[in-house]
Design an enzyme around this catalytic site. Structure first.
Site, PDB file in Angstrom:
ATOM      1  N   ASP A 186       0.853  -1.198   0.000  1.00 19.60           N
ATOM      2  CA  ASP A 186       0.000   0.000   0.000  1.00 19.60           C
ATOM      3  C   ASP A 186       0.883   1.240   0.000  1.00 19.60           C
ATOM      4  OD1 ASP A 186      -1.840   2.011   0.266  1.00 19.60           O
ATOM      5  OD2 ASP A 186      -2.986   1.024   1.854  1.00 19.60           O
ATOM      6  N   HIS A 191       0.541   8.230   3.387  1.00 14.64           N
ATOM      7  CA  HIS A 191       1.139   7.596   4.552  1.00 14.64           C
ATOM      8  C   HIS A 191       2.656   7.753   4.608  1.00 14.64           C
ATOM      9  CE1 HIS A 191      -2.800   5.870   5.133  1.00 14.64           C
ATOM     10  NE2 HIS A 191      -2.767   5.403   3.895  1.00 14.64           N
TER      11      HIS A 191
END
Length: 287
Positions: A186, A191
């Site tokens: 991911d 992030h």
């Protein structure tokens, strides 16, 4: 802007994922295994520790579903798409090395007033034998795309129990936790990239919701299953508030026989809510 309602009921190939113990151990580190004590959870983080048979954390199964294969759900601003619900059902322990072929289907586009909810169900099987590994259900909230007159659908009833939980498991996420977790597939820059996070209104990059889900899965595995992945059945929850890497997590668990309710708190906020866990072999979850 509009949603692609004609996609409801459509099935697509989500690809075949192959893995080795290097992948599963990296995932385990990404969800905090061995973070407090490197001498614990060695079955998930090492393959050559004396007397320890290597194993796979059950929540690794969420990485078997590729988000890159999803059809375009509409012409809305993708920054308004939020991962808000997750459910996972295991049919037994995952092999330490193997492959999974995944088929996915958009089962619903629900009208939640101001917002819409897309529900995607995926089935992961051994491509050689057809043996099922896991079912994965994902809920995606699309902000500002509700009000189209569709059915709202109903969530499973859930009420936080009164009184203290039966178990509280505390973890501290590492400052680089999101950088570790992203290596399991991911790479969303929200992030990792401070500039992207700031553009979306956050003071720094967020921890992946599925990383928090993995921390909670470890707590459930060790507390309710005796650390045995063969006893891990169904786990579901909703993502309700962001977590920043380095923050503490408290997994609160209320036992109900073979089932349990749970939530996860961080800095006084509930960040994972409406959690339900069912051991393998138990009946459907109860309120």
């Amino acid at each position: 802007m509009a949603l692609s309602h004609d996609l409801v009921g459509r099935t697509w190939d989500s690809g075949t994922r192959r893995w080795t113990f290097s992948d599963t151990s990296l995932y385990a580190l990404g969800v905090g295994a061995g973070g407090d004590d490197p001498g614990r959870e060695l079955e998930f983080t090492t393959e050559n520790s004396g007397g320890v048979a290597p194993s796979v954390l059950p929540t690794f199964a969420v990485t078997l579903v590729s988000r890159h294969t999803e059809p375009v759900l509409g012409d809305f601003d993708v920054s308004q798409l939020l991962h808000t619900q997750q459910s996972l059902t295991l049919y037994g322990p995952l092999p330490v090395a193997g492959a999974a072929a995944t088929t996915s289907r958009l089962t619903a586009l629900r009208d939640r007033g101001r917002n819409a909810l897309a529900v995607i169900e995926s089935t992961c099987v051994d491509p050689a034998t057809g043996r099922p590994f896991a079912d994965v259900r994902t809920g995606l909230t699309i902000r500002r795309e509700g009000g189209f007159g569709g059915e709202p659908g109903e969530d499973e009833p859930w009420e936080r129990p009164e009184g203290d939980p039966d178990h509280c498991v505390e973890y501290r996420t590492a400052p680089n936790q999101a950088l570790l977790y992203r290596l399991s597939g991911d790479p969303n820059p929200l992030h990792s990239d401070p500039a992207i996070a700031a553009r979306l209104g956050f003071r720094r990059p967020l921890l992946h919701g599925l990383c928090t889900f993995g921390f909670a899965g470890r707590a459930l595995l060790h507390t309710l299953c005796g650390s045995d992945p063969a006893r891990f059945g169904t786990m579901s929850s909703c993502f309700t508030s962001p977590v920043f890497p380095g923050q503490d997590l408290t997994v609160r668990i209320w036992e109900r026989g073979e089932r349990a309710l749970f939530d996860v708190r961080s800095h006084g906020r509930v960040v994972l809510d409406r959690g339900v866990f069912v051991r393998r072999g138990a009946g459907p979850a109860a309120d």
